[in-house]
Design a protein around this motif. Structure first.
Motif, PDB file in Angstrom:
ATOM      1  N   GLY A 191       6.298   6.207  -6.122  1.00 23.14           N
ATOM      2  CA  GLY A 191       4.892   6.579  -6.207  1.00 23.14           C
ATOM      3  C   GLY A 191       3.963   5.456  -6.621  1.00 23.14           C
ATOM      4  N   LEU A 192       4.420   4.204  -6.480  1.00 20.67           N
ATOM      5  CA  LEU A 192       3.617   3.048  -6.893  1.00 20.67           C
ATOM      6  C   LEU A 192       3.276   2.203  -5.670  1.00 20.67           C
ATOM      7  CD1 LEU A 192       5.999   2.380  -9.820  1.00 20.67           C
ATOM      8  CD2 LEU A 192       3.600   2.969 -10.148  1.00 20.67           C
ATOM      9  N   ARG A 193       2.032   1.736  -5.613  1.00 14.01           N
ATOM     10  CA  ARG A 193       1.594   1.035  -4.412  1.00 14.01           C
ATOM     11  C   ARG A 193       0.927  -0.301  -4.741  1.00 14.01           C
ATOM     12  NH1 ARG A 193       2.284   3.984   0.005  1.00 14.01           N
ATOM     13  NH2 ARG A 193       2.612   6.241  -0.264  1.00 14.01           N
ATOM     14  N   GLY A 194       0.754  -1.104  -3.682  1.00 13.47           N
ATOM     15  CA  GLY A 194       0.080  -2.390  -3.781  1.00 13.47           C
ATOM     16  C   GLY A 194       0.060  -3.019  -2.409  1.00 13.47           C
ATOM     17  N   THR A 195      -0.918  -3.852  -2.143  1.00  9.11           N
ATOM     18  CA  THR A 195      -1.010  -4.490  -0.830  1.00  9.11           C
ATOM     19  C   THR A 195      -0.038  -5.658  -0.698  1.00  9.11           C
ATOM     20  OG1 THR A 195      -2.834  -5.875  -1.623  1.00  9.11           O
ATOM     21  CG2 THR A 195      -3.415  -3.822  -0.507  1.00  9.11           C
ATOM     22  N   THR A 196       0.407  -6.206  -1.827  1.00 10.39           N
ATOM     23  CA  THR A 196       1.396  -7.289  -1.842  1.00 10.39           C
ATOM     24  C   THR A 196       2.488  -6.929  -2.839  1.00 10.39           C
ATOM     25  OG1 THR A 196       0.344  -8.543  -3.632  1.00 10.39           O
ATOM     26  CG2 THR A 196      -0.406  -9.001  -1.366  1.00 10.39           C
ATOM     27  N   PRO A 197       3.662  -7.545  -2.739  1.00  6.89           N
ATOM     28  CA  PRO A 197       4.705  -7.279  -3.732  1.00  6.89           C
ATOM     29  C   PRO A 197       4.235  -7.559  -5.153  1.00  6.89           C
ATOM     30  CG  PRO A 197       5.614  -8.485  -1.875  1.00  6.89           C
ATOM     31  CD  PRO A 197       4.138  -8.452  -1.669  1.00  6.89           C
TER      32      PRO A 197
END
Length: 398
Positions: A279-285
């Motif tokens: 449930g965790l997001r981001g556009t880059t690692p």
């Protein structure tokens, strides 16, 4: 030319010259008495030495220093214009450049965007990047960091696809660049250059045996053994992204340069996929890991999920590090790259805990402390070291 006999005046002069130049490099401007004291030379010999170095263009007068009443002393410094070098960091998207004089003072920097550039114009791309940084016409040497490794046996770039490094997969890469640009060129793996910077300026100082792990979109490692960088027979030592890893597809199943091994287990795309599953997001690692760390420091279900996601990533990173640690038995392991630095102490502690549960050797894991672009820092260090050896030794008979 005939080799000098040990102890001959010409060889002694050359040794003294090098000692004086290194003293000026390390300490800055010095007077003749100070140079004499540092090198153990008499006043007449120190005067002759300075005259020689001034005539060679290696030393310049830097004014007068006032002393006791009625006493002044001329001050000398290393001539910054004696030589210039460049460092380049080449990625698929851009080329970063840093130009410095022989003292190490940076005189120019530039970023040349290169997205979608066609193959075959590598010399022109490097020339444009150097010109953008204001590289002087007398530029002597450039060290270029690349994603891949130069095979000393074939002279070609390996461990990278043409998609990763368009235009760089050509025969005789170094002679082509050197001839086209009219200067000495060295091509080095970018993670090896990060290790060079860490050894000179970071937490690896004073550690002759260490492993560096870079984790971002891609994975890479560098091995320093006995104080020296280990490159391997084909230049591929440390290319751990291709290393087989439990739970990941192999090269046999996925293809030689496809997504397999350690890269498939815990490279950038895998990190994003893992954290999304929690449930965790981001556009880059790096952004996803940073979000996970921040979330893990709160309370509740989402915080528990974030901690579980970070433990999952740490366990996967530890699997690859365990293989390296079991073979190399390093003093320390340096962690760097966007993913690991974004995780900070939280991720570092988790990876260390997981690694120590898997291996008998238990080296401490340390986060990199080199700021800015470590590839450029390492490349500049190598360029300066080679050029100083060459220039400072120019008066040594050969």
């Amino acid at each position: 030319m005939t080799q000098p006999t040990p102890g001959t005046p010409s060889l002694l002069r050359a040794i003294n010259d090098r000692a004086a130049l290194h003293a000026l490099l390390e300490r800055g401007a010095l007077t003749r008495p100070e140079i004499g004291a540092l090198t153990g030379l008499s006043k007449p010999t120190a005067s002759q030495l300075l005259a020689r170095l001034q005539e060679a263009g290696l030393v310049v007068l830097d004014g007068i220093r006032e002393g006791l009443p009625g006493r002044t002393a001329e001050v000398y410094r290393l001539n910054p214009a004696a030589a210039h070098v460049a460092a380049l960091d080449v990625t698929p998207a851009h080329i970063d450049v840093r130009v410095a004089d022989i003292t190490g003072t940076v005189i120019g920097e530039h970023r040349l965007p290169t997205p979608g550039r066609a193959a075959g114009d590598v010399v022109e791309r490097v020339r444009a990047a150097l010109e953008g940084a204001g590289a002087p016409a007398d530029l002597r040497r450039a060290v270029i960091g690349v994603q891949g490794a130069l095979d000393p046996g074939t002279g070609r770039l390996g461990y990278a696809t043409s998609k990763d490094m368009p235009g760089w997969h050509i025969p005789d890469l170094v002679p082509t660049l050197s001839g086209g640009l009219g200067l000495q060129i060295a091509v080095e793996n970018n993670v090896n250059l990060v290790a060079q910077a860490e050894q000179a300026h970071g937490v690896a100082q004073g550690h002759p045996d260490f492993v560096l792990l870079w984790a971002d979109e891609g994975l890479g490692s560098a091995l320093v053994l006995g104080g020296r960088l280990h490159r391997g027979a084909t230049g591929g030592a440390g290319e751990v992204g291709y290393m087989p890893a439990p739970g990941a597809p192999t090269a046999r199943e996925a293809g030689r340069y496809a997504n397999h091994g350690y890269q498939a287990l815990t490279g950038g795309p895998a990190v994003l996929k893992i954290l999304r599953s929690y449930g965790l997001r981001g556009t880059t690692p790096a952004q996803a890991v940073r979000n996970a760390v921040q979330t893990s420091q709160s309370t509740g279900r989402r915080a528990d999920d974030a901690r579980a996601g970070l433990r999952d990533i740490a366990a996967r990173l530890a699997i690859g590090l365990a293989s390296i640690t079991s073979v190399i038995d390093p003093e320390i392991i340096v962690l760097t790259g966007g993913t690991l630095l974004a995780g900070g102490e939280t991720l570092r502690e988790l990876v260390e805990h997981e690694l120590h549960a898997l291996t008998i050797p238990r080296p401490p894991l340390l986060l990199s402390t080199v700021e800015g672009n470590p590839v450029l820092a390492g490349a500049l260090d190598l360029a300066l070291a080679a050029t100083r050896d060459e220039v400072f030794g120019s008066t040594v008979p050969s």
